[in-house]
Design a protein around this motif. Structure first.
Motif, PDB file in Angstrom:
ATOM      1  N   GLU A   1      33.949  29.843  31.589  1.00 10.62           N
ATOM      2  CA  GLU A   1      33.205  31.003  31.362  1.00 10.62           C
ATOM      3  C   GLU A   1      33.200  31.935  32.619  1.00 10.62           C
ATOM      4  OE1 GLU A   1      29.322  29.978  30.586  1.00 10.62           O
ATOM      5  OE2 GLU A   1      29.468  29.159  28.373  1.00 10.62           O
ATOM      6  N   LEU A   2      33.179  31.436  33.729  1.00 14.04           N
ATOM      7  CA  LEU A   2      33.479  32.176  34.990  1.00 14.04           C
ATOM      8  C   LEU A   2      34.706  32.795  34.948  1.00 14.04           C
ATOM      9  CD1 LEU A   2      31.546  29.696  37.670  1.00 14.04           C
ATOM     10  CD2 LEU A   2      30.713  32.208  36.864  1.00 14.04           C
ATOM     11  N   GLU A   3      35.704  32.015  34.461  1.00 13.16           N
ATOM     12  CA  GLU A   3      36.979  32.736  34.679  1.00 13.16           C
ATOM     13  C   GLU A   3      37.341  33.840  33.616  1.00 13.16           C
ATOM     14  OE1 GLU A   3      39.773  29.622  33.899  1.00 13.16           O
ATOM     15  OE2 GLU A   3      39.753  28.737  36.221  1.00 13.16           O
ATOM     16  N   GLU A   4      36.629  33.732  32.484  1.00 10.94           N
ATOM     17  CA  GLU A   4      36.721  34.707  31.386  1.00 10.94           C
ATOM     18  C   GLU A   4      35.938  35.850  31.880  1.00 10.94           C
ATOM     19  OE1 GLU A   4      34.907  33.048  27.883  1.00 10.94           O
ATOM     20  OE2 GLU A   4      36.625  31.770  27.448  1.00 10.94           O
ATOM     21  N   ILE A   5      34.721  35.779  32.509  1.00 10.18           N
ATOM     22  CA  ILE A   5      34.062  36.937  33.054  1.00 10.18           C
ATOM     23  C   ILE A   5      34.975  37.729  34.086  1.00 10.18           C
ATOM     24  CG2 ILE A   5      32.059  37.349  34.630  1.00 10.18           C
ATOM     25  CD1 ILE A   5      30.494  35.229  33.098  1.00 10.18           C
ATOM     26  N   LYS A   6      35.651  36.997  35.008  1.00  9.61           N
ATOM     27  CA  LYS A   6      36.486  37.384  35.992  1.00  9.61           C
ATOM     28  C   LYS A   6      37.528  38.292  35.177  1.00  9.61           C
ATOM     29  CE  LYS A   6      35.671  34.170  39.768  1.00  9.61           C
ATOM     30  NZ  LYS A   6      36.255  33.158  40.461  1.00  9.61           N
ATOM     31  N   GLU A   7      38.219  37.633  34.262  1.00  4.96           N
ATOM     32  CA  GLU A   7      39.236  38.379  33.657  1.00  4.96           C
ATOM     33  C   GLU A   7      38.857  39.531  32.937  1.00  4.96           C
ATOM     34  OE1 GLU A   7      40.916  35.739  30.759  1.00  4.96           O
ATOM     35  OE2 GLU A   7      42.072  34.363  32.427  1.00  4.96           O
ATOM     36  N   GLU A   8      37.627  39.445  32.366  1.00  6.42           N
ATOM     37  CA  GLU A   8      37.135  40.780  31.625  1.00  6.42           C
ATOM     38  C   GLU A   8      36.833  42.035  32.782  1.00  6.42           C
ATOM     39  OE1 GLU A   8      33.583  39.459  29.553  1.00  6.42           O
ATOM     40  OE2 GLU A   8      34.680  38.715  28.024  1.00  6.42           O
ATOM     41  N   THR A   9      36.325  41.478  33.950  1.00 12.98           N
ATOM     42  CA  THR A   9      36.154  42.596  34.794  1.00 12.98           C
ATOM     43  C   THR A   9      37.242  43.306  35.466  1.00 12.98           C
ATOM     44  OG1 THR A   9      35.905  40.828  36.373  1.00 12.98           O
ATOM     45  CG2 THR A   9      33.840  41.648  35.550  1.00 12.98           C
ATOM     46  N   THR A  10      38.252  42.149  35.458  1.00  8.82           N
ATOM     47  CA  THR A  10      39.600  42.779  36.368  1.00  8.82           C
ATOM     48  C   THR A  10      40.177  43.784  35.146  1.00  8.82           C
ATOM     49  OG1 THR A  10      40.909  40.643  35.352  1.00  8.82           O
ATOM     50  CG2 THR A  10      40.011  41.000  37.672  1.00  8.82           C
ATOM     51  N   THR A  11      40.276  43.521  33.710  1.00  8.85           N
ATOM     52  CA  THR A  11      40.828  44.301  32.719  1.00  8.85           C
ATOM     53  C   THR A  11      39.939  45.497  32.695  1.00  8.85           C
ATOM     54  OG1 THR A  11      39.533  42.974  31.096  1.00  8.85           O
ATOM     55  CG2 THR A  11      41.658  42.413  31.459  1.00  8.85           C
ATOM     56  N   LYS A  12      38.868  45.647  32.567  1.00  3.29           N
ATOM     57  CA  LYS A  12      38.087  46.806  32.883  1.00  3.29           C
ATOM     58  C   LYS A  12      38.473  47.568  33.732  1.00  3.29           C
ATOM     59  CE  LYS A  12      34.024  45.207  30.009  1.00  3.29           C
ATOM     60  NZ  LYS A  12      32.361  44.839  30.375  1.00  3.29           N
ATOM     61  N   LYS A  13      38.576  47.272  34.869  1.00  2.24           N
ATOM     62  CA  LYS A  13      39.071  48.112  35.977  1.00  2.24           C
ATOM     63  C   LYS A  13      40.324  48.689  36.098  1.00  2.24           C
ATOM     64  CE  LYS A  13      36.414  45.537  39.632  1.00  2.24           C
ATOM     65  NZ  LYS A  13      36.241  45.012  40.686  1.00  2.24           N
ATOM     66  N   LYS A  14      41.239  47.786  35.145  1.00  5.21           N
ATOM     67  CA  LYS A  14      42.597  48.346  34.982  1.00  5.21           C
ATOM     68  C   LYS A  14      42.570  49.479  33.804  1.00  5.21           C
ATOM     69  CE  LYS A  14      45.051  44.332  36.313  1.00  5.21           C
ATOM     70  NZ  LYS A  14      46.010  42.903  35.758  1.00  5.21           N
ATOM     71  N   THR A  15      41.766  49.493  32.752  1.00  2.65           N
ATOM     72  CA  THR A  15      41.714  50.224  31.541  1.00  2.65           C
ATOM     73  C   THR A  15      41.182  51.332  31.922  1.00  2.65           C
ATOM     74  OG1 THR A  15      40.058  48.945  30.430  1.00  2.65           O
ATOM     75  CG2 THR A  15      42.243  48.204  29.767  1.00  2.65           C
ATOM     76  N   THR A  16      40.037  51.494  32.535  1.00  9.38           N
ATOM     77  CA  THR A  16      39.437  52.428  32.754  1.00  9.38           C
ATOM     78  C   THR A  16      40.096  53.524  33.454  1.00  9.38           C
ATOM     79  OG1 THR A  16      38.392  51.409  34.686  1.00  9.38           O
ATOM     80  CG2 THR A  16      37.108  51.544  32.652  1.00  9.38           C
ATOM     81  N   PRO A  17      40.418  54.778  32.987  1.00  7.17           N
ATOM     82  CA  PRO A  17      41.053  55.995  33.698  1.00  7.17           C
ATOM     83  C   PRO A  17      40.399  56.397  34.822  1.00  7.17           C
ATOM     84  CG  PRO A  17      40.266  56.885  31.623  1.00  7.17           C
ATOM     85  CD  PRO A  17      39.797  55.218  31.682  1.00  7.17           C
ATOM     86  N   LYS A  18      41.216  56.776  35.904  1.00  5.13           N
ATOM     87  CA  LYS A  18      40.869  57.396  36.976  1.00  5.13           C
ATOM     88  C   LYS A  18      40.331  58.674  36.899  1.00  5.13           C
ATOM     89  CE  LYS A  18      43.140  54.323  40.029  1.00  5.13           C
ATOM     90  NZ  LYS A  18      43.997  54.063  41.405  1.00  5.13           N
ATOM     91  N   LYS A  19      39.170  59.201  37.273  1.00  6.72           N
ATOM     92  CA  LYS A  19      38.915  60.571  37.191  1.00  6.72           C
ATOM     93  C   LYS A  19      39.582  61.342  38.065  1.00  6.72           C
ATOM     94  CE  LYS A  19      34.016  59.770  35.924  1.00  6.72           C
ATOM     95  NZ  LYS A  19      32.550  59.834  36.207  1.00  6.72           N
ATOM     96  N   LYS A  20      40.153  62.631  37.544  1.00  6.77           N
ATOM     97  CA  LYS A  20      40.899  63.497  38.296  1.00  6.77           C
ATOM     98  C   LYS A  20      39.962  64.347  38.995  1.00  6.77           C
ATOM     99  CE  LYS A  20      45.342  62.995  35.726  1.00  6.77           C
ATOM    100  NZ  LYS A  20      46.209  63.767  34.945  1.00  6.77           N
ATOM    101  N   THR A  21      40.236  64.604  40.253  1.00  2.00           N
ATOM    102  CA  THR A  21      39.325  65.838  41.061  1.00  2.00           C
ATOM    103  C   THR A  21      40.217  66.822  40.939  1.00  2.00           C
ATOM    104  OG1 THR A  21      40.431  64.950  43.169  1.00  2.00           O
ATOM    105  CG2 THR A  21      38.151  63.954  42.479  1.00  2.00           C
TER     106      THR A  21
END
Length: 240
Positions: free
Chosen positions: A197-217
């Protein structure tokens, strides 16, 4: 299900009794430091012979085929006591420290062999034995160092060692009596599930960080128009 007293192995009960006797030897040695004996090497040899005597009784209560841990432990005590008694010299610090070092090495080697056999049999007790062996090895090194350097009274060191050794062995035997194979597997499954469960939570957090687009300033360019201010020509001064 806990092991019932009827189905409980008699050898386990005998080992619990041996652990209690070792604690008793340690406590008595701590309280009564000499028993009227001036020769400290003879005193230590008698302690090892007593330990060996109880170990042999426990082994012959109910022998297990292929299990010689307790028998080898009694043999180790006899070898240590005989070594101290035969090679006794005036330098009692050296003979006590060297004898106890040999004893600790043989004890740890005996337990390592037992751990190997338990692991080959897929018995969960090898993990408990491994933890106890690490503690016993550290305890033996500390006691040997103090015996060589005479940091404290030798009889007190032997008393502390036997008391601690009896507690470690008693703890191992209680776990072997109470905990069954099914219960141990349930504990392992829970630990593995929580780890997954801890590994799944870590994987979800890492994938969210990768998929979320960076805001262009976006920076707005501001065109600054230069305004030229024409100065009005001043009136010429009158010449008088």
């Amino acid at each position: 299900m806990r092991k019932s007293l009827k189905n409980m192995d008699i050898s386990l009960i005998a080992q619990v009794i041996l652990s209690v006797l070792i604690i008793f030897i340690g406590v008595i040695t701590t309280i009564f430091k000499s028993f009227g004996l001036v020769d400290i090497v003879l005193y230590a040899s008698i302690l090892f012979y007593v330990f060996s005597f109880f170990s042999i009784i426990v082994y012959f209560v109910k022998r297990k085929e292929g299990d010689y841990e307790v028998l080898l432990m009694s043999l180790i005590n006899i070898i240590t006591a005989t070594f101290m008694f035969v090679f006794k010299t005036d330098d009692y610090k050296m003979i006590l420290g060297l004898g106890f070092t040999i004893y600790s090495i043989m004890m740890v080697s005996n337990r390592i062999y037992k751990i190997y056999t338990l692991k080959s049999e897929n018995n969960f007790m090898w993990i408990v034995k491994l933890m106890g062996t690490i503690l016993i090895g550290f305890l033996g090194m500390l006691t040997s160092y103090n015996l060589f350097n005479e940091v404290s009274v030798q009889t007190l060191l032997y008393g502390y060692y036997f008391t601690s050794l009896g507690i470690i062995l008693l703890f191992e035997n209680i776990i072997e009596i109470i905990v069954t194979e099914d219960k141990w597997n349930k504990i392992l499954n829970k630990l593995i599930a929580s780890n997954n469960e801890l590994e799944e939570i870590k994987e979800e957090t890492t994938t969210k960080k990768k998929t979320t687009p960076k805001k262009k300033t976006t920076t707005k360019k501001v065109n600054v128009k230069e305004t030229s201010v024409k100065r009005k020509p001043g009136r010429p001064k009158k010449i008088k």
